[in-house]
Design a protein around this motif. Sequence first.
Motif, PDB file in Angstrom:
ATOM      1  N   SER A  97       0.839  -1.208   0.000  1.00 53.66           N
ATOM      2  CA  SER A  97       0.000   0.000   0.000  1.00 53.66           C
ATOM      3  C   SER A  97       0.868   1.251   0.000  1.00 53.66           C
ATOM      4  N   GLY A  98       0.353   2.319  -0.568  1.00 55.35           N
ATOM      5  CA  GLY A  98       1.112   3.559  -0.684  1.00 55.35           C
ATOM      6  C   GLY A  98       1.533   4.143   0.641  1.00 55.35           C
ATOM      7  N   GLU A  99       0.747   3.910   1.689  1.00 59.81           N
ATOM      8  CA  GLU A  99       1.041   4.495   3.003  1.00 59.81           C
ATOM      9  C   GLU A  99       2.371   4.029   3.570  1.00 59.81           C
ATOM     10  N   SER A 100       2.859   2.879   3.113  1.00 61.15           N
ATOM     11  CA  SER A 100       4.125   2.363   3.645  1.00 61.15           C
ATOM     12  C   SER A 100       5.227   2.266   2.596  1.00 61.15           C
ATOM     13  N   CYS A 101       4.879   2.492   1.320  1.00 63.58           N
ATOM     14  CA  CYS A 101       5.857   2.250   0.246  1.00 63.58           C
ATOM     15  C   CYS A 101       6.193   3.469  -0.610  1.00 63.58           C
ATOM     16  N   MET A 102       5.350   4.506  -0.567  1.00 61.15           N
ATOM     17  CA  MET A 102       5.476   5.554  -1.576  1.00 61.15           C
ATOM     18  C   MET A 102       6.807   6.286  -1.538  1.00 61.15           C
ATOM     19  N   GLN A 103       7.387   6.513  -0.343  1.00 54.74           N
ATOM     20  CA  GLN A 103       8.674   7.218  -0.301  1.00 54.74           C
ATOM     21  C   GLN A 103       9.753   6.445  -1.053  1.00 54.74           C
ATOM     22  N   TRP A 104       9.705   5.104  -0.974  1.00 50.76           N
ATOM     23  CA  TRP A 104      10.671   4.267  -1.691  1.00 50.76           C
ATOM     24  C   TRP A 104      10.309   4.145  -3.174  1.00 50.76           C
ATOM     25  N   GLU A 105       9.023   4.093  -3.478  1.00 46.89           N
ATOM     26  CA  GLU A 105       8.564   3.990  -4.868  1.00 46.89           C
ATOM     27  C   GLU A 105       9.024   5.204  -5.679  1.00 46.89           C
ATOM     28  N   LEU A 106       8.855   6.386  -5.116  1.00 47.03           N
ATOM     29  CA  LEU A 106       9.270   7.606  -5.815  1.00 47.03           C
ATOM     30  C   LEU A 106      10.790   7.686  -5.946  1.00 47.03           C
ATOM     31  N   LEU A 107      11.505   7.181  -4.950  1.00 46.94           N
ATOM     32  CA  LEU A 107      12.965   7.158  -5.033  1.00 46.94           C
ATOM     33  C   LEU A 107      13.422   6.214  -6.137  1.00 46.94           C
ATOM     34  N   ALA A 108      12.742   5.071  -6.283  1.00 45.21           N
ATOM     35  CA  ALA A 108      13.051   4.132  -7.373  1.00 45.21           C
ATOM     36  C   ALA A 108      12.796   4.784  -8.724  1.00 45.21           C
ATOM     37  N   GLN A 109      11.718   5.565  -8.816  1.00 37.09           N
ATOM     38  CA  GLN A 109      11.419   6.256 -10.073  1.00 37.09           C
ATOM     39  C   GLN A 109      12.507   7.267 -10.416  1.00 37.09           C
ATOM     40  N   ALA A 110      12.993   7.981  -9.410  1.00 40.09           N
ATOM     41  CA  ALA A 110      14.070   8.952  -9.642  1.00 40.09           C
ATOM     42  C   ALA A 110      15.331   8.237 -10.129  1.00 40.09           C
ATOM     43  N   LEU A 111      15.646   7.106  -9.521  1.00 38.56           N
ATOM     44  CA  LEU A 111      16.820   6.332  -9.935  1.00 38.56           C
ATOM     45  C   LEU A 111      16.652   5.797 -11.357  1.00 38.56           C
ATOM     46  N   MET A 112      15.459   5.294 -11.678  1.00 39.54           N
ATOM     47  CA  MET A 112      15.224   4.744 -13.014  1.00 39.54           C
ATOM     48  C   MET A 112      15.323   5.824 -14.091  1.00 39.54           C
ATOM     49  N   SER A 113      14.902   7.045 -13.769  1.00 41.31           N
ATOM     50  CA  SER A 113      15.030   8.134 -14.749  1.00 41.31           C
ATOM     51  C   SER A 113      16.498   8.414 -15.052  1.00 41.31           C
ATOM     52  N   MET A 114      17.349   8.247 -14.052  1.00 38.96           N
ATOM     53  CA  MET A 114      18.786   8.433 -14.249  1.00 38.96           C
ATOM     54  C   MET A 114      19.392   7.276 -15.032  1.00 38.96           C
ATOM     55  N   ALA A 115      18.846   6.082 -14.816  1.00 40.68           N
ATOM     56  CA  ALA A 115      19.326   4.919 -15.566  1.00 40.68           C
ATOM     57  C   ALA A 115      18.977   5.057 -17.042  1.00 40.68           C
ATOM     58  N   LEU A 116      17.784   5.559 -17.334  1.00 44.08           N
ATOM     59  CA  LEU A 116      17.352   5.741 -18.734  1.00 44.08           C
ATOM     60  C   LEU A 116      18.247   6.728 -19.478  1.00 44.08           C
ATOM     61  N   GLU A 117      18.851   7.648 -18.734  1.00 45.64           N
ATOM     62  CA  GLU A 117      19.754   8.629 -19.347  1.00 45.64           C
ATOM     63  C   GLU A 117      21.214   8.187 -19.290  1.00 45.64           C
ATOM     64  N   GLY A 118      21.450   6.987 -18.776  1.00 47.96           N
ATOM     65  CA  GLY A 118      22.801   6.445 -18.734  1.00 47.96           C
ATOM     66  C   GLY A 118      23.677   7.003 -17.628  1.00 47.96           C
ATOM     67  N   ILE A 119      23.072   7.698 -16.678  1.00 45.07           N
ATOM     68  CA  ILE A 119      23.844   8.280 -15.578  1.00 45.07           C
ATOM     69  C   ILE A 119      24.274   7.187 -14.599  1.00 45.07           C
ATOM     70  N   ILE A 120      23.400   6.228 -14.373  1.00 47.07           N
ATOM     71  CA  ILE A 120      23.735   5.045 -13.575  1.00 47.07           C
ATOM     72  C   ILE A 120      23.276   3.807 -14.321  1.00 47.07           C
ATOM     73  N   GLU A 121      23.785   2.655 -13.923  1.00 47.22           N
ATOM     74  CA  GLU A 121      23.400   1.397 -14.563  1.00 47.22           C
ATOM     75  C   GLU A 121      22.128   0.860 -13.912  1.00 47.22           C
ATOM     76  N   GLU A 122      21.217   0.352 -14.750  1.00 47.89           N
ATOM     77  CA  GLU A 122      19.975  -0.193 -14.226  1.00 47.89           C
ATOM     78  C   GLU A 122      20.237  -1.380 -13.295  1.00 47.89           C
ATOM     79  N   GLU A 123      21.307  -2.115 -13.581  1.00 49.29           N
ATOM     80  CA  GLU A 123      21.660  -3.255 -12.728  1.00 49.29           C
ATOM     81  C   GLU A 123      21.949  -2.817 -11.302  1.00 49.29           C
ATOM     82  N   LYS A 124      22.452  -1.580 -11.159  1.00 49.99           N
ATOM     83  CA  LYS A 124      22.718  -1.051  -9.822  1.00 49.99           C
ATOM     84  C   LYS A 124      21.422  -0.914  -9.025  1.00 49.99           C
ATOM     85  N   ILE A 125      20.373  -0.494  -9.722  1.00 50.06           N
ATOM     86  CA  ILE A 125      19.078  -0.346  -9.069  1.00 50.06           C
ATOM     87  C   ILE A 125      18.516  -1.718  -8.698  1.00 50.06           C
TER      88      ILE A 125
END
Length: 356
Positions: free
Chosen positions: A231-259
């Motif tokens: 549920s969002g009440e316990s996961c959203m802070q991590w979910e949004l952080l994962a989205q921020a990391l994935m946006s960086m992976a899509l631009e090649g700033i970090i490797e997706e495998e790292k995530i």
Amino acid sequence: MEVVQVLHMNKGEGETSYAKNSVVQKKIISIETSIIKEAVQKCLEKNFPDSMGIADLGCSTGPNSLMVISDVIDTIYATSNQKEIPLPEIRISLNDLPGNDFNSIFISLPEFYNQLKKEKNIGQEGCFISGVAGSFYGRLFPKKSLHFVHSSSSLHWLSQVPRVLDSNILKPLNKGKIYISKSSPRSVLDAYLSQFKRDFTLFLKSRSEEMVVDGHMVLSFIGRVSADPASGESCMQWELLAQALMSMALEGIIEEEKIDSFNAPSYAPSAQEVRSVVEEEGSFTINCLEAIEIEWDGGQQAVKTIRAVAESMLEVHFGKEIMDELFKRYAELVGDYISKTRAKFFYLVISLTKKG
């Protein structure tokens, strides 16, 4: 990831430090005050000891570190005056992992002692404060040496990432995520719950050996009211952080495998999961178990709080050089989320008594 080595709140007094970004944690301690006061009073009802052992587990650093201790001493002092009994010798142990910024706490102790002397005429010969570095998922103190134990904003941290997630690096179970999410397979949810049960059971068992009969314990930590761990009440802070990391992976700033190879060593249990572990372990009676709703503090403050708490782990895994960019993107996602949703999370507060 060795949690004991990498988990600590951001040190010092800078803009991203925990000391300057722990408003939510202070709010929780304030809410707990009446429960803490009642628990300490009950400790003193049956037996007013000559020497009283108190431990604050996961004390962290900054202005909150001595806040609970002040409340506990106030209650002991008021109770001794009311009963017209000499004040007991007070032994206070401040515990956290070895990476904690204990130095900033120790630097503040002279002023704390001066205030005690001025307001209550309690000198250092009547109140002994020490730091204890180590994981509370195991023994920290001698047998039957503690009368009151407190822990706030700490027990949602696990002793380790669930092993099944760490052991599936070549074929990650939770691809593109860093915590439980709506897309996580059932095996991920089960792994997190199993790790929480093991850790919390060990925590209770360890404290039961260290506490006297009828000793009291007050714990507060991030949890949830929903039966759904995704549920969002316990996961959203991590979910949004994962989205921020994935946006960086899509631009090649970090490797997706790292995530894929990073999993947060945290779990927000339901009240029923907590109750079940306490009852199964069997050493404590539950006096009360409450869920407290907390709204996210504005976009920027919420981001600063998460950064102060999680940056040490993220930096070790992804590198220090991407932190500013990561939290810039995270701030944008959090701001967008808060503009559309009443963002909230829950803390569980539980008061326990050690059985005879």
